[in-house]
Enzyme design. Sequence first.
Site, PDB file in Angstrom:
ATOM      1  N   HIS A  85       0.820  -1.206   0.000  1.00 32.69           N
ATOM      2  CA  HIS A  85       0.000   0.000   0.000  1.00 32.69           C
ATOM      3  C   HIS A  85       0.856   1.259   0.000  1.00 32.69           C
ATOM      4  O   HIS A  85       0.566   2.223  -0.715  1.00 32.69           O
ATOM      5  CB  HIS A  85      -0.915   0.001   1.218  1.00 32.69           C
ATOM      6  CG  HIS A  85      -2.106  -0.885   1.087  1.00 32.69           C
ATOM      7  ND1 HIS A  85      -3.096  -0.943   2.027  1.00 32.69           N
ATOM      8  CD2 HIS A  85      -2.479  -1.747   0.111  1.00 32.69           C
ATOM      9  CE1 HIS A  85      -4.021  -1.797   1.648  1.00 32.69           C
ATOM     10  NE2 HIS A  85      -3.655  -2.309   0.483  1.00 32.69           N
ATOM     11  N   TYR A  95      -9.746   4.312   2.233  1.00 30.35           N
ATOM     12  CA  TYR A  95     -10.361   3.184   2.946  1.00 30.35           C
ATOM     13  C   TYR A  95     -11.882   3.261   3.046  1.00 30.35           C
ATOM     14  O   TYR A  95     -12.567   2.244   2.847  1.00 30.35           O
ATOM     15  CB  TYR A  95      -9.722   3.031   4.328  1.00 30.35           C
ATOM     16  CG  TYR A  95      -8.400   2.314   4.280  1.00 30.35           C
ATOM     17  CD1 TYR A  95      -8.336   0.929   4.386  1.00 30.35           C
ATOM     18  CD2 TYR A  95      -7.214   3.008   4.108  1.00 30.35           C
ATOM     19  CE1 TYR A  95      -7.123   0.257   4.329  1.00 30.35           C
ATOM     20  CE2 TYR A  95      -5.996   2.355   4.046  1.00 30.35           C
ATOM     21  CZ  TYR A  95      -5.957   0.979   4.156  1.00 30.35           C
ATOM     22  OH  TYR A  95      -4.754   0.317   4.084  1.00 30.35           O
ATOM     23  N   GLU A 137       0.507   1.939   8.161  1.00 30.09           N
ATOM     24  CA  GLU A 137       1.009   2.649   6.982  1.00 30.09           C
ATOM     25  C   GLU A 137       1.492   4.050   7.330  1.00 30.09           C
ATOM     26  O   GLU A 137       2.474   4.534   6.749  1.00 30.09           O
ATOM     27  CB  GLU A 137      -0.075   2.667   5.909  1.00 30.09           C
ATOM     28  CG  GLU A 137      -0.285   1.280   5.299  1.00 30.09           C
ATOM     29  CD  GLU A 137      -1.641   1.083   4.660  1.00 30.09           C
ATOM     30  OE1 GLU A 137      -2.324   2.093   4.376  1.00 30.09           O
ATOM     31  OE2 GLU A 137      -2.032  -0.085   4.456  1.00 30.09           O
ATOM     32  N   SER A 209      12.118  -5.126  -8.133  1.00 29.03           N
ATOM     33  CA  SER A 209      13.101  -5.376  -7.078  1.00 29.03           C
ATOM     34  C   SER A 209      14.391  -4.607  -7.336  1.00 29.03           C
ATOM     35  O   SER A 209      14.857  -4.501  -8.478  1.00 29.03           O
ATOM     36  CB  SER A 209      13.422  -6.873  -6.990  1.00 29.03           C
ATOM     37  OG  SER A 209      12.306  -7.614  -6.569  1.00 29.03           O
ATOM     38  N   GLY A 271      13.442 -13.446 -11.010  1.00 28.08           N
ATOM     39  CA  GLY A 271      13.507 -13.593  -9.557  1.00 28.08           C
ATOM     40  C   GLY A 271      14.918 -13.529  -9.010  1.00 28.08           C
ATOM     41  O   GLY A 271      15.117 -13.449  -7.797  1.00 28.08           O
ATOM     42  N   PHE A 391       6.078 -12.768  -7.767  1.00 32.52           N
ATOM     43  CA  PHE A 391       5.710 -11.612  -8.568  1.00 32.52           C
ATOM     44  C   PHE A 391       4.258 -11.725  -8.996  1.00 32.52           C
ATOM     45  O   PHE A 391       3.801 -12.779  -9.430  1.00 32.52           O
ATOM     46  CB  PHE A 391       6.619 -11.490  -9.790  1.00 32.52           C
ATOM     47  CG  PHE A 391       8.059 -11.233  -9.423  1.00 32.52           C
ATOM     48  CD1 PHE A 391       8.386 -10.339  -8.420  1.00 32.52           C
ATOM     49  CD2 PHE A 391       9.086 -11.890 -10.068  1.00 32.52           C
ATOM     50  CE1 PHE A 391       9.701 -10.099  -8.067  1.00 32.52           C
ATOM     51  CE2 PHE A 391      10.411 -11.657  -9.733  1.00 32.52           C
ATOM     52  CZ  PHE A 391      10.713 -10.758  -8.736  1.00 32.52           C
TER      53      PHE A 391
END
EC number: 1.14.12.17
Length: 403
Positions: A85, A95, A137, A209, A271, A391
Amino acid sequence: MLTPEQKAIVKATVPALEAHGETITRTFYASMFAAHPELLNIFNPANQQTGKQARSLAASVLAYAAHIDHPEALGGMVGRIAHKHVSLEVLPEHYPIVGQYLLGAIAGVLGDAAKPEILDAWAAAYGELADLMIGIEKGMYDAGAGQPGGWRDFRPFRVARKVAESRVITSFVLEPVGGGALPAYQPGQYLSLKVKVPGQERWQIRQYSLSDAPSPDHYRISVKREGGGLVSEYLHGAVQEGDELLVHVPAGDFVLQQSERPVVLISAGVGITPMLAMVQTLAQAGSQRPVTFIHAAQNGSVHAFRDDVARLTHEYPHFRKVVFYDEAGPDDQLGTHHDVAGRLSLDAVRGALPAGEAEFYYCGPAGFAGAVEAILDDLQVPAERRFTETFGPSQSFAPVILG
């Protein structure tokens, strides 16, 4: 606060959600996007079109309902959701919107079965979950902005270098526009990129990544070119050195644990990217932890970072690699470019595994992750020594509540 009666009602609705969960979540997304098209700037439309996100959200809702008495059991998964998020810049005001349309979808799909007490119980349950996520968060946002070199939201970075690592994987070295030091990240984390692809109405956000050890002045990501992938095709084909991209502060909970245990890194395809960051970080720190690096690729043409990994065998005395090619090409030399012909298997890696209670990190597509899980089951590796990244949306309470 949820009453005991409301918790009982939520748990009692699990069979109905199992029967209609994907229909509910598809209805939810359709109605929410119709009323709030601005939220399409957060979501990956490809995952909407394939139904992956609907299935993922349905699984998340079911898991939450099943653990309503002890939500702390989902602590690790809640943390993963929060990281995602934050990487999407999900805000507290999102929300209530989600809650409104999720409850509306439950009511619409269940029809007369959605009694007022059921909807009230689910409204209370969602409210508690939303408050939990917003608090977590906020802490992550504050930490990201408050650290040296940190920032909030997306900021412009310049593509300093663009390097082809294989036929399908390209690295992008990113430096902040205006310069300055960057916050360190934990190896295994990712960056979110926000791009406006020509011809597309909406912004697109994707996660990639970080693919090397932390540096004070740049980040590096390595992107696989996916056939038909809107953003990956744009990055590979259109973005050039000197161009600017909007980048979010690093996030993600798939990180190298602070311990002295041996490390086993298992990856397939792209990966390899977080694994490379992990092993390079250990090597640069002069770590004494033994590392076994297991990688599966189709063949040499798509095998990224082959030379980097080969160098580690000479520079890092505690490093051992095992590379699998399942469709080796005519120029791929067994014993030089790869170590095993064929698919990843327990028999082929057993002898390379370190002694002792190793930590196992694995990353790749969902099917690959399942194969690794089977191997770890055979080895009787406990859950607390397994760490994984898949992923795309996960089919468990690990993806996202919103996106």
